[in-house]
Scaffold this active site. Sequence first.
Site, PDB file in Angstrom:
ATOM      1  N   ASP A  16     -27.282  36.285 -31.010  1.00 39.26           N
ATOM      2  CA  ASP A  16     -26.509  35.199 -30.428  1.00 39.26           C
ATOM      3  C   ASP A  16     -26.807  35.190 -28.927  1.00 39.26           C
ATOM      4  OD1 ASP A  16     -24.396  33.226 -30.175  1.00 39.26           O
ATOM      5  OD2 ASP A  16     -23.147  34.852 -29.396  1.00 39.26           O
ATOM      6  N   ASP A  18     -24.719  33.090 -25.859  1.00 40.55           N
ATOM      7  CA  ASP A  18     -23.563  33.086 -24.970  1.00 40.55           C
ATOM      8  C   ASP A  18     -22.546  34.131 -25.421  1.00 40.55           C
ATOM      9  OD1 ASP A  18     -24.217  30.722 -23.254  1.00 40.55           O
ATOM     10  OD2 ASP A  18     -24.152  29.707 -25.191  1.00 40.55           O
ATOM     11  N   ASP A 181     -21.209  38.257 -31.047  1.00 40.49           N
ATOM     12  CA  ASP A 181     -19.916  38.719 -30.555  1.00 40.49           C
ATOM     13  C   ASP A 181     -18.723  38.056 -31.231  1.00 40.49           C
ATOM     14  OD1 ASP A 181     -18.709  36.552 -28.120  1.00 40.49           O
ATOM     15  OD2 ASP A 181     -20.645  36.247 -29.063  1.00 40.49           O
TER      16      ASP A 181
END
Length: 236
Positions: A16, A18, A181
């Site tokens: 991922d 951001d 995240d």
Amino acid sequence: MTPPVLRQRIDGIAFDLDGTLVDSAPDIRHALNSALHKAGLRTFDLDTVRGWIGDGPDATIARALVAQAIDPTNAPGRALCDHLRRAFDMTALAAPMSLGHVFDGIADMVAELSRDYACVVVTNKPTPLARALLNAAHLLPHFSAVFGADEPVQRKPSPLLLRAAAERLGLATGALLMVGDGHADLQAAAAAGCPAVLAGWGYGASGWQGPPPWRMDRPAELPVQLATCQNTLLHF
């Protein structure tokens, strides 16, 4: 936590963007607030905007409108969203990372892993914005491809981008590790049949409900634990 026993060898890693590779919240806030201000709308603080990150700029813009009692789903709201998105993109592309930074340890981790694994980025950020951010962060050369959510249907937790990444790399999805995240990252991995790591240093990890399949709190842990898992699999 103790590294799990993998079902098959990992040959590729999907990251991922951001909140996992880059702390881009300050730049996203700047682009969002610039667009809102130009439209005569209320702007928002960093903590609020950080909580809206993860589903791409269209969702972030829609949440900013809802927060000021504007319906983003009716015809005027959709037109406003389109106008704000154009302004958002102009600011974001002009200075992709003037305020944010790469998380500590990420550059070394990605450089190390990209020597042994095919590494890609799978993000809900549109591809042009994602590539611009990775280039500004000096991370782009480590990735063989960037898979952004250029259509709403592609956004995680949809497994479409992970499946596309595995196909591009010539791998089974079970050989592609997802590192992210947030809930959407792990849900997309589960739907695609990919093993997953929860990036404990990122935005979404603190709100995780229930035990994740595999959690790391520092980027430096990933190469070490992955090597341990691969060796365990080899001798299983």
